[in-house]
Write an enzyme that holds these catalytic residues in place. Structure first.
Site, PDB file in Angstrom:
ATOM      1  N   ASP A 106       2.419   7.090  -5.860  1.00 17.15           N
ATOM      2  CA  ASP A 106       3.794   7.578  -5.937  1.00 17.15           C
ATOM      3  C   ASP A 106       4.012   8.160  -7.347  1.00 17.15           C
ATOM      4  O   ASP A 106       3.659   9.298  -7.602  1.00 17.15           O
ATOM      5  CB  ASP A 106       4.712   6.387  -5.615  1.00 17.15           C
ATOM      6  CG  ASP A 106       6.171   6.743  -5.527  1.00 17.15           C
ATOM      7  OD1 ASP A 106       6.485   7.899  -5.237  1.00 17.15           O
ATOM      8  OD2 ASP A 106       7.024   5.861  -5.736  1.00 17.15           O
ATOM      9  N   ARG A 168       4.691  -3.084   8.012  1.00 17.71           N
ATOM     10  CA  ARG A 168       3.253  -2.935   7.762  1.00 17.71           C
ATOM     11  C   ARG A 168       2.417  -2.875   9.033  1.00 17.71           C
ATOM     12  O   ARG A 168       1.338  -2.302   9.057  1.00 17.71           O
ATOM     13  CB  ARG A 168       2.720  -4.128   6.954  1.00 17.71           C
ATOM     14  CG  ARG A 168       3.203  -4.216   5.546  1.00 17.71           C
ATOM     15  CD  ARG A 168       2.348  -5.246   4.797  1.00 17.71           C
ATOM     16  NE  ARG A 168       3.015  -5.764   3.608  1.00 17.71           N
ATOM     17  CZ  ARG A 168       3.037  -5.151   2.429  1.00 17.71           C
ATOM     18  NH1 ARG A 168       2.465  -3.985   2.300  1.00 17.71           N
ATOM     19  NH2 ARG A 168       3.654  -5.693   1.401  1.00 17.71           N
TER      20      ARG A 168
HETATM   21  P1  IMP Z   1       3.295   4.030  -8.156  1.00 21.72           P
HETATM   22  O1  IMP Z   1       2.877   3.031  -9.194  1.00 21.72           O
HETATM   23  O2  IMP Z   1       4.671   4.574  -8.437  1.00 21.72           O
HETATM   24  O3  IMP Z   1       2.276   5.131  -7.959  1.00 21.72           O
HETATM   25  O4  IMP Z   1       3.467   3.288  -6.769  1.00 21.72           O
HETATM   26  C1  IMP Z   1       2.767   2.158  -6.513  1.00 21.72           C
HETATM   27  C2  IMP Z   1       3.157   1.409  -5.269  1.00 21.72           C
HETATM   28  O5  IMP Z   1       4.497   1.617  -4.843  1.00 21.72           O
HETATM   29  C3  IMP Z   1       2.315   1.820  -4.081  1.00 21.72           C
HETATM   30  O6  IMP Z   1       1.013   1.281  -4.146  1.00 21.72           O
HETATM   31  C4  IMP Z   1       3.141   1.239  -2.966  1.00 21.72           C
HETATM   32  O7  IMP Z   1       2.859  -0.130  -2.798  1.00 21.72           O
HETATM   33  C5  IMP Z   1       4.568   1.437  -3.435  1.00 21.72           C
HETATM   34  N1  IMP Z   1       5.168   2.642  -2.789  1.00 21.72           N
HETATM   35  C6  IMP Z   1       5.385   3.848  -3.332  1.00 21.72           C
HETATM   36  N2  IMP Z   1       5.947   4.695  -2.458  1.00 21.72           N
HETATM   37  C7  IMP Z   1       6.082   3.997  -1.299  1.00 21.72           C
HETATM   38  C8  IMP Z   1       6.589   4.347   0.023  1.00 21.72           C
HETATM   39  O8  IMP Z   1       7.047   5.463   0.321  1.00 21.72           O
HETATM   40  N3  IMP Z   1       6.541   3.348   0.942  1.00 21.72           N
HETATM   41  C9  IMP Z   1       6.053   2.107   0.689  1.00 21.72           C
HETATM   42  N4  IMP Z   1       5.569   1.742  -0.515  1.00 21.72           N
HETATM   43  C10 IMP Z   1       5.580   2.686  -1.500  1.00 21.72           C
END
Ligand code: IMP
Ligand code: MG
Length: 177
Positions: A106, A168
């Site tokens: 994300d 999930r």
């Molecule tokens: P990041 O560190 O912002 O890249 O995001 C890390 C974590 O956020 C991912 O591994 C997911 O567990 C969670 N995440 C981000 N976007 C989503 C989404 O749209 N749905 C569910 N989980 C999300």
């Protein structure tokens, strides 16, 4: 497939089971080719990636190992910011070909904090496989070598991904309606 409810929110079908499985088969074929003779180690990040990791793993046609880890984030000092620790990282990755398995990248924050810790342990190589990526949400750019699908910056659930613990178990990906 029709609209579903998870907690208080409604989600619409976004990536169906067949499309997911076809893409995963293609990624597994590519990985099996690229890592021929290398016996790579999959490091799958819990909880979100468990379903993707399982489907990808069983389609690999070369020798490959798998371990699951959980990343816990806690507040460090002012200068260190948040600190990420890997729980269950009990396999020695020194001189191994390591492949990180993520459900979704994300903002890129999680991996940007975790990858340097792995590099510190001197793997032979380190690459990332992510089922999903939201390029428009990028804050910390991550080099995703193997990507399932690039998606818009909208919340998704299913196929391992949750909304507050639920969703999930869905075999397909659903997007916030
Ligand atoms: P990041 O560190 O912002 O890249 O995001 C890390 C974590 O956020 C991912 O591994 C997911 O567990 C969670 N995440 C981000 N976007 C989503 C989404 O749209 N749905 C569910 N989980 C999300
Ligand atoms: Mg995750």
């Amino acid at each position: 497939m029709s609209q579903i409810q998870v907690h208080d929110k409604y989600f619409k079908p976004y990536i169906d089971e067949n499309t997911l499985q076809e893409r995963i088969t293609a990624i597994a074929a590519q990985l099996s080719e690229d890592y021929k003779g290398k016996k790579p180690l999959f490091v799958a990040i819990l909880n979100g990636s468990f379903m993707f990791a399982a489907d990808l793993f069983k389609r690999m046609t070369i020798d490959v190992e798998l371990c699951f880890i959980k990343l816990a984030s806690y507040k460090g000092t002012k200068s260190t910011g948040n600190v990420i620790t890997a729980i269950g990282m009990d396999t020695d990755i020194f001189s191994r070909d390591v492949i990180i398995i993520e459900d979704i990248v994300d903002t890129g924050k999680t991996l940007s904090e975790f990858l340097p810790q792995l590099e510190h342990q001197q793997p032979a190589s380190l690459s990332i496989v992510s089922l999903l990526h939201k390029p428009d949400a990028t804050v910390f750019p991550i080099d995703i070598k193997y990507l399932g699908f690039s998606i818009p910056n909208k919340f998704v659930v299913g196929y391992g991904l949750d909304y507050d613990g639920l969703g999930r178990n869905l075999p397909a990906i659903y997007q916030l309606a």
